[in-house]
Design an enzyme around this catalytic site. Structure first.
Site, short mmCIF file in Angstrom:
data_model
loop_
_atom_site.label_atom_id
_atom_site.label_comp_id
_atom_site.label_asym_id
_atom_site.label_seq_id
_atom_site.Cartn_x
_atom_site.Cartn_y
_atom_site.Cartn_z
N LYS A 64 0.92 -1.20 0.02
CA LYS A 64 0.10 -0.06 -0.04
C LYS A 64 0.88 1.47 0.00
O LYS A 64 0.38 2.28 -0.57
CB LYS A 64 -0.98 0.06 1.31
CG LYS A 64 -2.00 -1.13 1.29
CD LYS A 64 -3.32 -0.73 0.45
CE LYS A 64 -4.39 -1.59 0.56
NZ LYS A 64 -5.57 -1.24 -0.34
N SER A 89 -8.97 -0.48 5.61
CA SER A 89 -9.00 -1.40 6.69
C SER A 89 -7.70 -1.64 7.44
O SER A 89 -7.41 -2.33 8.61
CB SER A 89 -9.13 -2.86 6.07
OG SER A 89 -7.86 -3.09 5.23
#
Lengths: 334, 334
Positions: A64, A89
């Site tokens: 990410k 999340s």
């Protein structure tokens, strides 16, 4: 119908090989060039040659950081000064916090109350400002909108954003340099940001490379969407792979529709078994979502599918390693 | 007195830069060139720049494969045909089994009954023939001698062997290529095979590099030996680091005496904390023995010692990753 190489452009899709190349230049000095590991034991088990791209070793513990870094360093100065906000999340949240810290701007992070502890701690470690939401997509998005209005910060969506997709696509550029012999890439799929970038970059460079998504049975919206020919959102999800519960977005769906060759759906117990193999054979600490690519290459629906019989040199993206050791242990069900 | 560079030779020691270079050529096509990982979080904690050489990703899950491979491919054909035998805490046994399998010769492995299950399974996986002993050095050596007499196999000692020392020394050649800025290497010490090879290679190439041993309090024979100026064997050992219970040998002691700058002694709880950091921050699955280098760089006796104040760029050898997940969990003492 599969698109041909020269039709892949930002006129039609949220990213292309040019925006991915730009991302690589932009983020190069910030990201780790993660290693590719191999294991003869796992090659024997899968009857293929496997190349594990270890994005769990990326800064923040997951791929990410690539997209987050690209998005944040794409902002102009005025926009950047007001900070960034996201709902996530966890791995995107940590990554965004870290990238924001590197640029010296605030990151506001909306996190559901049931997120794994280690992911929350990563956000704190990197200086992100946490704002809690209920554990539903609706709650997360509405809390984020509120923060957005109050701060003027820029929303950086975890996956439905061309800058994010372009950042994740840099993984393909590295893999194709580190293991040029690969003919297949297996990628975890959730919201589709990772696989969109990876597929666009890989297919632009070599259209014959197969890109396969790996998805848990209990959150198989991508498989259902591909079958239906349109985005399917599930009423609920149920999987141990907490990073794979999001649904495809408006920008990722067209790319997944056109460039992902198939979705391999695996059971949670296969994910756990793959996790265990990662720890015991590869010696890589991985979260359930991160191990799903290995689960896919070992499962019957891949092994027995004649379409994938000639997939010989397979890159598997180990996407993240942020796991609570306690949860891990419970998963192994001692 | 510290030896100068041109005095490092096989006339005086069991290995030298030439035998280590030969080992690299001999084993190069068989071993993994393991990656070097970095972490800004761990740099901040240690107030140094750390370079983690991940030998836990080596074939067989530990550095031991380097020495085993060098020893086995050094044997002449007649000798090799009769096979090899060893007694080992496990990682050397697995490594020797794998190297023997690659050469197509039998490996007889004497293993104490209390060895970790995963290490025993590694031996079985690689085709080693297991012969059990009691969990004492005496029993292991006497059973090994018996096998030796019955089979005519060549004894490959886990560390007290020039071929083993030379093989392990190839790690330094890789580190100095991957992270040429290092000024210090921290190495787990047990029988001394690893640190002997690493120290000889590193100091031959750059005599100013500091080589520090990391040793558990409950098996601190190396620290005691350095203090006494002669080999000290302990009446018993007590440490969670099951791979670090051996004592220095006749060939490793002179090298440790002359080329290891200091021995950093750490507590078991510091080893466990370092293990946890390896899992949670580096995302590397490690055994207790493998994490001791990180424990050493973080402990007070290193951090507060003015001698090591200018150790700025430190290579840490993560020596092995073979751990039973169950034992790991118990160690973390949930």
């Amino acid at each position: 119908m599969m698109e041909t190489n020269n039709q892949i452009s930002t006129e039609k899709y949220a990213a292309d090989i040019s925006s991915i190349g730009d991302a690589q230049v932009r983020i190069n000095s910030f990201v780790h060039k993660t290693p590719v590991l191999t294991s003869e034991s796992l090659n024997a088990m899968s009857r293929r040659k496997l190349f594990f791209k270890c994005e769990c070793f990326q800064k923040g513990g997951a791929f990410k950081f690539r997209g987050a870094c690209n998005a944040i360093f794409s902002l102009d100065g005025d926009q950047a000064a007001k900070g960034v906000v996201t709902h996530s999340s966890g791995n995107h949240a940590a990554a965004l916090s870290l990238a924001a810290k590197l640029r010296g701007i605030p990151a506001y992070v909306v996190i559901p109350k049931n997120a794994p502890k280690c992911k929350i701690e990563n956000v704190k470690r990197y200086g992100g400002q946490i704002i809690w939401s209920e554990p539903t997509v609706q709650s997360r998005e509405s809390v984020a909108t509120k923060v957005l209005q109050e701060t003027g910060a820029a929303l950086i969506h975890p996956y439905n954003d061309g800058r994010i997709i372009s950042g994740q696509g840099t993984i393909s550029l590295e893999i194709l340099e580190q293991a040029p012999q690969i003919d297949t890439i297996i990628v975890p799929i959730s919201g589709g940001g990772l696989i969109s970038g990876v597929a666009l970059a890989a297919k632009s460079i070599n259209p014959s490379i197969r890109v396969l998504a790996a998805e848990p049975r209990g959150a198989n919206d991508a498989a259902q969407s591909k079958a239906a020919g349109e985005i399917v959102r599930l009423p609920e999800t149920n999987t141990i792979a907490d990073g794979l519960r999001a649904f495809l977005g408006s920008l990722t769906w067209p790319i997944v529709r056109d460039f992902v060759d198939d979705v391999i759906v695996v059971e949670d117990k296969e994910i756990l078994e793959a996790m265990k193999l990662c720890y015991e054979i590869l010696k890589v600490a991985i979260e359930p979502s991160g191990a799903i690519g290995l689960a896919a290459v070992l499962c019957d629906s891949f092994q027995k599918n004649p379409r994938w019989k000639d997939c010989s040199n397979i890159a598997i993206i180990l996407s993240g390693g942020n796991v609570d050791l306690g949860v891990l242990w419970d998963s192994f069900g001692r």
